[in-house]
Scaffold this active site. Sequence first.
Site, short mmCIF file in Angstrom:
data_model
loop_
_atom_site.label_atom_id
_atom_site.label_comp_id
_atom_site.label_asym_id
_atom_site.label_seq_id
_atom_site.Cartn_x
_atom_site.Cartn_y
_atom_site.Cartn_z
N ARG A 232 18.74 23.21 29.29
CA ARG A 232 17.81 23.51 28.21
C ARG A 232 16.57 24.17 28.81
O ARG A 232 15.76 23.50 29.45
CB ARG A 232 17.44 22.22 27.47
CG ARG A 232 16.86 22.45 26.09
CD ARG A 232 16.31 21.16 25.50
NE ARG A 232 15.06 20.80 26.16
CZ ARG A 232 14.59 19.55 26.26
NH1 ARG A 232 15.25 18.55 25.74
NH2 ARG A 232 13.45 19.32 26.88
N HIS A 236 12.65 20.67 23.61
CA HIS A 236 13.66 20.13 22.68
C HIS A 236 13.45 20.77 21.31
O HIS A 236 14.37 21.31 20.71
CB HIS A 236 13.53 18.62 22.60
CG HIS A 236 14.23 18.02 21.42
ND1 HIS A 236 15.60 18.09 21.27
CD2 HIS A 236 13.75 17.37 20.33
CE1 HIS A 236 15.93 17.50 20.12
NE2 HIS A 236 14.83 17.08 19.54
N TYR A 245 8.11 15.78 31.31
CA TYR A 245 9.24 15.08 31.93
C TYR A 245 10.22 15.99 32.69
O TYR A 245 10.99 15.50 33.49
CB TYR A 245 10.00 14.25 30.87
CG TYR A 245 10.46 15.05 29.67
CD1 TYR A 245 11.65 15.76 29.72
CD2 TYR A 245 9.71 15.11 28.50
CE1 TYR A 245 12.08 16.50 28.63
CE2 TYR A 245 10.12 15.85 27.40
CZ TYR A 245 11.30 16.55 27.47
OH TYR A 245 11.72 17.28 26.40
#
Lengths: 331, 336
Positions: A232, A236, A245
């Site tokens: 990714r 998100h 993160y």
Amino acid sequence: MTRPSDDQLLAVLVDMVAARTQARRLWNLQRQGRIGTVAPIDGHEATVAATAHALDPSQDWILPQYREPLALQRYGPEVLDHYMLYNVGHPDGSRLPESVRVAPLQISLATQIPHAVGLAWGMTLQDEAGVVVVFFGDGSSSEGDFHEAANLAGVLRAPVILLCMNNQWAISTPLHQQTAAASLADRAVGYGINGVTVDGNDAAAVFDAVDEARKRALAGQGPTLIEACVYRLGAHTTADDPTRYVPPEDLEAARRDDPIERLEKHLVELGLWDDEIRSAVETQALSRIDEATDAAEAHPLRAEALMDHCLSVDSPRMARQRLALLSEAEL
Amino acid sequence: MSEIGSSVTGPSELTMLQAINEALHHEMARDERIVVLGEDVGRNGGVFRATEGLVEKFGEERVVDTPLAEGVIAGAAVGLAMAGLIPVAELQFLGFSYQAMHQIAGQVARLRYRTRSRFEPAITIRSPFGGGVRTPELHSDSLEGQLANIAGLKLVTPATAADAKGLLSSSIRDPDPVVFLEPLRGYRGIRGEVPSGEHLVPLGEARLAREGDDVVVIAWSYQVELACRVADALIDENLSVAVLDLRSLVPLDLAAIASVVDRCGRAVVVEEAVQTGGFAGEVVTTIVEECFWSLESPVVRVSGYDVPYPVGQLEDTYVPSEARIAAAVRRVLEVA
């Protein structure tokens, strides 16, 4: 196996570049407050576009999760038009025309996998040709619905392709905290179905895998679980800050394996792609999404639509609520 | 609202279970798009035999023993409906619907709304519910209040054998998703004349099970049976007790409730579920909204208690009894 032709790969790349370009526009539209939360496609373009190109839109279904629509151009312009209606919050966004074999986005993760199995099963019962591809992610593979649906698909030998886009992250949860399994495709063994892992950044490899799974399904050999490994590259969603993160060095490494750059390199070598073509594709993609956005924002909506399509006929209670809504709308 | 003792042709005396089985046979023969799916519905004919004989007659493609997984039973029904079929799914006990609730509430109920009717969710989910037969835990729960709070579902609760057949046929033919609740105690405990062949009872029309003028007991499912026994017993005390069988909770027959409460002026509502948040509260609210100025006494609820459905030795304490219903009737009549 059927390798995609050069022309097919070119068509896939056009869709991938358009999707990446439009994803940037979506991000800005969200920041401008013109659309709601969206999930960027960055890093998933090869898997989604190559899958769509390996299918026959006149008979094969796609049940998306929520990250895929920008790379589903092969299923017709209505997909983008309705995606933008969805993004501006219009209820028609989830109502694609009958001719478009694409289900609406699914926000409740993995719940669409049982639907895909049921749909594939139903097609078989009615002797309809075609397969169903259902997209979901590594996080969704932890849901009970994935397990129950994969198990039923195996029992029924349903013509369904379970396409897990393993992008290494479920929002902030990395794969190693999602599962102790070495490979998500390995889970297929437990359901007695075919399982393959494919480099999801390799459009040709994805095309091959989906094509093979489709042929198996159509030949009555049952479902395939495809694990397409990607990364990714973006957040998100527009509501997420991945810098909290995602290790920067991991992201940097992933960017060096960008699916678009890989396919570009191949097609440049074949003399089918250059900066000029890319620039034209990007310009076209932007004007296309701007048109779709304007049209979505101008799409009419009555307050009474709130009450429509819940039941086929209003219950007595709903009929009263509808009247109350109409009188309140006049206040 | 339907008439009492509506005329029937060629009736035969059946249990509720046999009536349900008849409806399934009749509908499957009528429409080949109907697919029955669930745990043990084929070879075993259902653990209660509700689906007996179906697989023999209609084959294993249309009567499917599924893996033991309630979520995918409901979820696959969505996909079957998307394919243009008419799934009739069985959840073996309503207490197990919790393992399917994300599909029932989140998907089955919303399919029409979110796709603006592109997909027709002609899905029927049958499930036995209610207590009184000494089942293990989670076999007896009455969850109709929870289900009624899910927009997009119809909720059908037959109380007689004839209605079980007529309402099930109507539910299967209905274009909306229906949760069809079958009272465990009624499966073999309720029997009556059932029209043979085609028998349809429209959804959303309550039934006046007993005429009466002094007070009305409003109930559904097995509680109608209890209310009727109470009404019959109180005739000896010169009390005229009406019983209104709601038949379906969604759609709810508001006009029938208003009509009978306006006439009687006093009402008792009976349910077996946990009281707080239960559907009886919705019925009482309807009475207050529609009939406040006709009321001669406060409405009384007879419900289960705000505890989980208990194990065997406490069951009879938990479920509404004829004595509790009779006491409630006397209480609303005591207020001058």
